[in-house]
Scaffold this motif. Structure first.
Motif: not given
Length: 362
Positions: A62, A83, A95-98, A135, A309
Protein backbone atom coordinates in the motif's frame (compact mmCIF):
# COMPACT_ATOMS: atom_id res chain seq x y z
CA UNK A 1 52.27 -30.51 -27.60
CA UNK A 2 49.03 -30.92 -29.57
CA UNK A 3 47.27 -32.35 -26.47
CA UNK A 4 48.17 -29.24 -24.44
CA UNK A 5 46.86 -26.99 -27.24
CA UNK A 6 43.59 -28.92 -27.42
CA UNK A 7 43.14 -28.58 -23.62
CA UNK A 8 43.70 -24.82 -23.69
CA UNK A 9 41.24 -24.42 -26.57
CA UNK A 10 38.68 -26.43 -24.60
CA UNK A 11 39.00 -24.10 -21.58
CA UNK A 12 38.61 -21.02 -23.79
CA UNK A 13 35.53 -22.49 -25.46
CA UNK A 14 34.00 -23.34 -22.06
CA UNK A 15 34.52 -19.76 -20.82
CA UNK A 16 32.90 -18.35 -23.94
CA UNK A 17 29.92 -20.67 -23.52
CA UNK A 18 29.54 -19.65 -19.88
CA UNK A 19 29.56 -15.95 -20.81
CA UNK A 20 26.94 -16.55 -23.51
CA UNK A 21 24.75 -18.51 -21.08
CA UNK A 22 25.03 -15.72 -18.49
CA UNK A 23 23.92 -13.12 -21.03
CA UNK A 24 20.97 -15.28 -22.08
CA UNK A 25 20.00 -15.87 -18.44
CA UNK A 26 20.12 -12.14 -17.63
CA UNK A 27 18.06 -11.31 -20.71
CA UNK A 28 15.43 -13.89 -19.72
CA UNK A 29 15.37 -12.64 -16.13
CA UNK A 30 14.88 -9.01 -17.21
CA UNK A 31 12.15 -10.04 -19.65
CA UNK A 32 10.29 -12.05 -17.01
CA UNK A 33 10.54 -9.18 -14.49
CA UNK A 34 9.08 -6.73 -17.02
CA UNK A 35 6.29 -9.17 -17.89
CA UNK A 36 5.43 -9.66 -14.20
CA UNK A 37 5.26 -5.90 -13.63
CA UNK A 38 3.10 -5.51 -16.73
CA UNK A 39 0.70 -8.29 -15.71
CA UNK A 40 0.36 -6.94 -12.15
CA UNK A 41 -0.29 -3.42 -13.43
CA UNK A 42 -3.03 -4.73 -15.73
CA UNK A 43 -4.59 -6.77 -12.93
CA UNK A 44 -4.58 -3.73 -10.63
CA UNK A 45 -6.44 -1.73 -13.27
CA UNK A 46 -9.36 -4.15 -13.06
CA UNK A 47 -9.39 -4.75 -9.28
CA UNK A 48 -11.30 -2.39 -7.01
CA UNK A 49 -10.41 -3.11 -3.39
CA UNK A 50 -13.03 -2.70 -0.67
CA UNK A 51 -14.29 -4.44 2.47
CA UNK A 52 -15.82 -7.19 0.31
CA UNK A 53 -12.64 -8.51 -1.28
CA UNK A 54 -10.05 -7.61 1.36
CA UNK A 55 -9.81 -10.05 4.27
CA UNK A 56 -8.34 -10.02 7.76
CA UNK A 57 -4.91 -11.65 7.91
CA UNK A 58 -3.96 -10.71 4.35
CA UNK A 59 -0.90 -8.58 3.59
CA UNK A 60 -1.07 -5.86 0.92
CA UNK A 61 1.40 -3.49 -0.67
CA UNK A 62 0.00 0.00 0.00
CA UNK A 63 0.96 3.62 -0.47
CA UNK A 64 1.70 4.96 3.00
CA UNK A 65 -1.37 6.84 4.33
CA UNK A 66 0.35 10.18 4.84
CA UNK A 67 -0.40 13.77 3.80
CA UNK A 68 0.99 14.60 0.36
CA UNK A 69 3.60 16.98 1.82
CA UNK A 70 4.96 14.27 4.14
CA UNK A 71 4.87 11.60 1.43
CA UNK A 72 6.95 13.73 -0.95
CA UNK A 73 9.74 13.89 1.64
CA UNK A 74 10.11 10.11 1.49
CA UNK A 75 12.25 8.43 -1.15
CA UNK A 76 10.08 7.06 -3.98
CA UNK A 77 11.26 3.51 -3.36
CA UNK A 78 9.97 3.61 0.23
CA UNK A 79 6.54 5.17 -0.25
CA UNK A 80 4.90 1.75 -0.71
CA UNK A 81 5.15 -0.81 2.08
CA UNK A 82 3.30 -3.96 3.26
CA UNK A 83 0.46 -3.79 5.81
CA UNK A 84 -1.24 -6.68 7.65
CA UNK A 85 -5.04 -6.32 7.75
CA UNK A 86 -6.46 -6.70 11.29
CA UNK A 87 -9.88 -5.05 10.88
CA UNK A 88 -12.18 -3.83 8.10
CA UNK A 89 -14.14 -0.59 7.87
CA UNK A 90 -16.28 0.91 5.14
CA UNK A 91 -13.63 3.14 3.53
CA UNK A 92 -10.41 1.73 4.93
CA UNK A 93 -8.84 -1.19 6.75
CA UNK A 94 -6.94 -1.15 10.05
CA UNK A 95 -3.49 -2.65 9.79
CA UNK A 96 0.01 -3.06 11.14
CA UNK A 97 2.98 -1.82 9.09
CA UNK A 98 5.69 -4.28 8.07
CA UNK A 99 9.40 -3.68 7.56
CA UNK A 100 12.21 -5.94 6.39
CA UNK A 101 14.68 -4.33 8.80
CA UNK A 102 12.77 -3.99 12.04
CA UNK A 103 13.29 -1.35 14.71
CA UNK A 104 16.48 -1.32 16.77
CA UNK A 105 14.95 0.70 19.58
CA UNK A 106 11.66 1.98 20.90
CA UNK A 107 8.95 -0.61 20.18
CA UNK A 108 11.32 -3.54 19.64
CA UNK A 109 9.42 -5.81 22.05
CA UNK A 110 6.19 -5.21 20.13
CA UNK A 111 7.44 -6.55 16.82
CA UNK A 112 6.40 -9.91 15.43
CA UNK A 113 8.82 -11.77 13.15
CA UNK A 114 7.57 -13.27 9.87
CA UNK A 115 9.90 -15.91 8.40
CA UNK A 116 10.19 -15.53 4.62
CA UNK A 117 10.74 -19.28 4.21
CA UNK A 118 7.20 -19.95 5.40
CA UNK A 119 5.67 -17.86 2.61
CA UNK A 120 8.20 -18.01 -0.22
CA UNK A 121 8.83 -14.25 -0.13
CA UNK A 122 12.17 -12.58 -0.80
CA UNK A 123 12.83 -11.16 2.70
CA UNK A 124 11.71 -11.88 6.22
CA UNK A 125 9.53 -9.21 7.77
CA UNK A 126 8.85 -7.54 11.13
CA UNK A 127 5.29 -6.51 11.99
CA UNK A 128 5.08 -3.43 14.24
CA UNK A 129 2.10 -4.15 16.51
CA UNK A 130 2.59 -0.98 18.56
CA UNK A 131 0.50 1.21 16.25
CA UNK A 132 -2.77 0.54 14.43
CA UNK A 133 -2.91 2.41 11.11
CA UNK A 134 -5.93 3.33 8.99
CA UNK A 135 -5.19 2.60 5.32
CA UNK A 136 -7.74 3.71 2.68
CA UNK A 137 -8.64 0.94 0.22
CA UNK A 138 -7.61 3.22 -2.63
CA UNK A 139 -4.02 3.09 -1.30
CA UNK A 140 -3.78 -0.66 -1.97
CA UNK A 141 -1.41 -1.39 -4.85
CA UNK A 142 -1.18 -5.20 -4.86
CA UNK A 143 -1.90 -8.36 -2.88
CA UNK A 144 1.26 -9.79 -1.24
CA UNK A 145 0.41 -12.94 0.77
CA UNK A 146 -1.82 -14.18 3.60
CA UNK A 147 -0.65 -14.96 7.13
CA UNK A 148 -1.27 -18.44 8.45
CA UNK A 149 -3.74 -18.77 11.33
CA UNK A 150 -0.84 -19.56 13.67
CA UNK A 151 1.20 -16.48 12.69
CA UNK A 152 -1.86 -14.21 12.86
CA UNK A 153 -2.84 -15.41 16.36
CA UNK A 154 0.75 -15.16 17.63
CA UNK A 155 1.05 -11.66 16.18
CA UNK A 156 -2.03 -10.52 18.15
CA UNK A 157 -0.70 -12.22 21.30
CA UNK A 158 2.59 -10.33 20.88
CA UNK A 159 0.68 -7.05 20.78
CA UNK A 160 -1.42 -7.81 23.87
CA UNK A 161 1.32 -9.39 25.98
CA UNK A 162 3.88 -6.65 25.32
CA UNK A 163 1.30 -3.94 26.06
CA UNK A 164 0.59 -5.53 29.45
CA UNK A 165 4.29 -6.00 30.21
CA UNK A 166 5.05 -2.33 29.57
CA UNK A 167 2.50 -1.11 32.12
CA UNK A 168 4.00 -0.50 35.60
CA UNK A 169 7.21 -2.37 34.77
CA UNK A 170 9.47 0.57 35.65
CA UNK A 171 13.06 0.78 36.93
CA UNK A 172 15.84 3.35 37.30
CA UNK A 173 16.14 5.24 34.05
CA UNK A 174 12.55 4.63 32.97
CA UNK A 175 10.49 7.35 31.34
CA UNK A 176 6.95 7.27 32.78
CA UNK A 177 3.72 8.78 31.50
CA UNK A 178 1.04 10.07 33.86
CA UNK A 179 -1.82 12.39 32.91
CA UNK A 180 -0.11 13.15 29.56
CA UNK A 181 3.08 14.29 31.34
CA UNK A 182 6.47 12.56 31.13
CA UNK A 183 8.88 11.87 34.02
CA UNK A 184 12.39 10.50 34.33
CA UNK A 185 12.89 7.99 37.21
CA UNK A 186 16.11 8.59 39.17
CA UNK A 187 15.29 6.85 42.47
CA UNK A 188 12.76 4.25 43.73
CA UNK A 189 11.57 4.07 47.35
CA UNK A 190 9.25 1.56 48.99
CA UNK A 191 6.15 3.78 48.74
CA UNK A 192 7.00 6.31 46.02
CA UNK A 193 9.17 7.03 42.98
CA UNK A 194 11.48 10.04 42.68
CA UNK A 195 11.29 11.66 39.26
CA UNK A 196 12.35 14.71 37.26
CA UNK A 197 9.78 16.08 34.79
CA UNK A 198 10.61 16.21 31.09
CA UNK A 199 9.99 19.52 29.31
CA UNK A 200 9.57 20.23 25.61
CA UNK A 201 11.14 23.68 25.94
CA UNK A 202 13.16 25.79 28.39
CA UNK A 203 10.43 28.21 29.40
CA UNK A 204 10.94 29.12 33.07
CA UNK A 205 13.93 26.78 33.50
CA UNK A 206 17.51 27.81 34.20
CA UNK A 207 19.63 26.54 31.28
CA UNK A 208 22.49 25.25 33.38
CA UNK A 209 20.22 22.90 35.38
CA UNK A 210 18.73 20.94 32.51
CA UNK A 211 20.01 18.29 30.15
CA UNK A 212 18.97 17.73 26.56
CA UNK A 213 17.58 14.23 26.43
CA UNK A 214 16.39 12.09 23.53
CA UNK A 215 14.49 8.81 23.38
CA UNK A 216 12.54 7.21 20.53
CA UNK A 217 13.82 10.08 18.36
CA UNK A 218 11.97 12.67 20.43
CA UNK A 219 13.78 15.46 22.24
CA UNK A 220 13.11 16.77 25.75
CA UNK A 221 14.86 18.64 28.55
CA UNK A 222 15.24 16.93 31.93
CA UNK A 223 14.42 19.54 34.57
CA UNK A 224 16.86 18.76 37.37
CA UNK A 225 15.58 21.71 39.42
CA UNK A 226 12.21 20.02 39.94
CA UNK A 227 12.01 16.86 42.08
CA UNK A 228 8.67 15.09 42.35
CA UNK A 229 7.38 12.02 44.19
CA UNK A 230 4.86 9.71 42.54
CA UNK A 231 3.11 6.92 44.45
CA UNK A 232 3.89 3.39 43.35
CA UNK A 233 0.18 2.66 43.34
CA UNK A 234 -0.56 5.40 40.79
CA UNK A 235 -1.63 4.44 37.28
CA UNK A 236 1.64 4.72 35.36
CA UNK A 237 2.78 3.73 31.88
CA UNK A 238 6.38 3.05 30.93
CA UNK A 239 7.21 4.79 27.65
CA UNK A 240 10.87 3.81 27.47
CA UNK A 241 13.76 2.61 29.66
CA UNK A 242 17.34 3.74 29.24
CA UNK A 243 20.22 1.30 29.15
CA UNK A 244 22.66 1.28 32.05
CA UNK A 245 25.19 3.28 29.99
CA UNK A 246 22.61 5.93 29.03
CA UNK A 247 21.33 6.17 32.62
CA UNK A 248 24.87 6.65 33.95
CA UNK A 249 25.48 9.42 31.40
CA UNK A 250 22.30 11.27 32.44
CA UNK A 251 23.13 11.03 36.16
CA UNK A 252 26.68 12.25 35.58
CA UNK A 253 25.28 15.18 33.62
CA UNK A 254 22.88 15.93 36.48
CA UNK A 255 25.71 15.94 39.05
CA UNK A 256 27.82 18.16 36.84
CA UNK A 257 24.99 20.57 36.03
CA UNK A 258 23.83 20.97 39.63
CA UNK A 259 27.35 21.83 40.82
CA UNK A 260 28.30 24.12 37.94
CA UNK A 261 27.68 27.86 38.47
CA UNK A 262 25.52 29.53 35.86
CA UNK A 263 27.46 31.00 32.97
CA UNK A 264 26.63 34.38 31.53
CA UNK A 265 27.35 36.28 28.37
CA UNK A 266 28.17 34.37 25.21
CA UNK A 267 29.59 31.23 26.84
CA UNK A 268 27.10 29.02 25.00
CA UNK A 269 28.74 30.01 21.73
CA UNK A 270 32.07 28.66 22.89
CA UNK A 271 30.52 25.22 23.38
CA UNK A 272 29.29 24.98 19.79
CA UNK A 273 31.41 23.69 16.93
CA UNK A 274 30.70 22.47 13.41
CA UNK A 275 31.93 19.37 11.59
CA UNK A 276 29.69 20.06 8.58
CA UNK A 277 27.98 23.15 7.17
CA UNK A 278 24.65 23.87 8.86
CA UNK A 279 21.88 22.17 6.90
CA UNK A 280 23.98 19.25 5.65
CA UNK A 281 21.89 16.11 5.16
CA UNK A 282 23.00 12.62 6.17
CA UNK A 283 21.34 9.31 5.33
CA UNK A 284 20.99 6.59 7.99
CA UNK A 285 20.89 3.48 5.82
CA UNK A 286 20.14 1.00 8.60
CA UNK A 287 16.74 2.60 9.29
CA UNK A 288 15.93 4.45 6.03
CA UNK A 289 15.92 7.85 7.69
CA UNK A 290 17.63 11.22 7.36
CA UNK A 291 19.34 13.72 9.63
CA UNK A 292 19.63 17.48 8.97
CA UNK A 293 22.77 18.64 10.75
CA UNK A 294 22.77 21.85 12.85
CA UNK A 295 25.79 21.82 15.21
CA UNK A 296 27.98 19.84 17.62
CA UNK A 297 28.06 20.40 21.38
CA UNK A 298 29.77 18.22 24.01
CA UNK A 299 30.51 15.52 21.38
CA UNK A 300 26.85 15.32 20.36
CA UNK A 301 25.51 16.17 16.93
CA UNK A 302 22.23 18.11 17.08
CA UNK A 303 19.75 18.41 14.26
CA UNK A 304 16.42 17.35 12.80
CA UNK A 305 15.59 13.67 12.23
CA UNK A 306 12.95 12.59 9.72
CA UNK A 307 12.07 9.06 8.63
CA UNK A 308 10.23 7.23 5.86
CA UNK A 309 6.89 7.80 7.59
CA UNK A 310 7.29 11.56 7.41
CA UNK A 311 7.97 12.04 11.15
CA UNK A 312 10.11 15.06 12.06
CA UNK A 313 11.84 15.35 15.45
CA UNK A 314 14.62 17.52 16.85
CA UNK A 315 17.17 15.15 18.33
CA UNK A 316 20.88 14.41 18.65
CA UNK A 317 23.35 11.56 18.05
CA UNK A 318 26.19 10.71 20.41
CA UNK A 319 28.09 8.44 18.03
CA UNK A 320 30.22 9.41 15.05
CA UNK A 321 28.88 9.58 11.51
CA UNK A 322 30.88 6.69 10.07
CA UNK A 323 27.68 4.73 9.55
CA UNK A 324 25.90 7.67 7.88
CA UNK A 325 26.17 8.76 4.27
CA UNK A 326 26.76 12.47 3.72
CA UNK A 327 24.50 13.57 0.87
CA UNK A 328 25.24 16.30 -1.66
CA UNK A 329 21.92 18.02 -0.87
CA UNK A 330 21.75 20.77 1.73
CA UNK A 331 18.79 22.72 3.10
CA UNK A 332 18.53 26.22 1.71
CA UNK A 333 19.03 29.17 4.04
CA UNK A 334 15.37 30.19 4.29
CA UNK A 335 14.30 26.65 5.23
CA UNK A 336 17.09 26.50 7.83
CA UNK A 337 15.99 29.80 9.39
CA UNK A 338 12.48 28.39 9.79
CA UNK A 339 13.74 25.10 11.31
CA UNK A 340 16.04 26.85 13.79
CA UNK A 341 13.36 29.40 14.76
CA UNK A 342 10.97 26.56 15.68
CA UNK A 343 13.63 24.46 17.44
CA UNK A 344 13.61 23.82 21.22
CA UNK A 345 17.06 25.43 21.64
CA UNK A 346 17.44 28.45 23.91
CA UNK A 347 17.32 31.96 22.45
CA UNK A 348 21.10 32.54 22.53
CA UNK A 349 21.78 29.31 20.67
CA UNK A 350 19.16 30.15 18.05
CA UNK A 351 20.62 33.64 17.52
CA UNK A 352 24.11 32.22 17.12
CA UNK A 353 22.95 29.59 14.59
CA UNK A 354 21.00 32.20 12.60
CA UNK A 355 24.13 34.33 12.48
CA UNK A 356 26.12 31.35 11.14
CA UNK A 357 23.43 30.69 8.53
CA UNK A 358 23.68 34.30 7.33
CA UNK A 359 27.45 33.89 6.99
CA UNK A 360 26.90 30.77 4.86
CA UNK A 361 24.76 32.74 2.41
CA UNK A 362 27.76 34.73 1.24
Amino acid sequence: MSKITDSVNGIVNNKEEVMILRKVRNMMRNYLQKMCVYILSKLNETVVYDNKNVFIGEVYWCIMPLPKESLLKIDIGHRIRPYVVIDLQENCFIGYACSSKGSKKGNYNRQYFIDNKSYGIYKSSYVDTSKEIKVPYENIQAYFYELSDKDYENMLKTSMQSAKAIKNDFSLGSVLSKNNNLYFVFDIKSEFICVHPLRKNLNGISDHKTALFSFQNKQYFIDFTSVMQIKNSDDLNVISTLSRVQRTEVMKTKEKMMKKPQKTGNSVRKDLYFKYPIGSQLYLGYQDSYFIYFFHQHQKAYGLFYDEEGNEKYTYYTTDFNYMQLLDERCDADELVDLISHSPYDKKTQEYLLMKIDSQRS
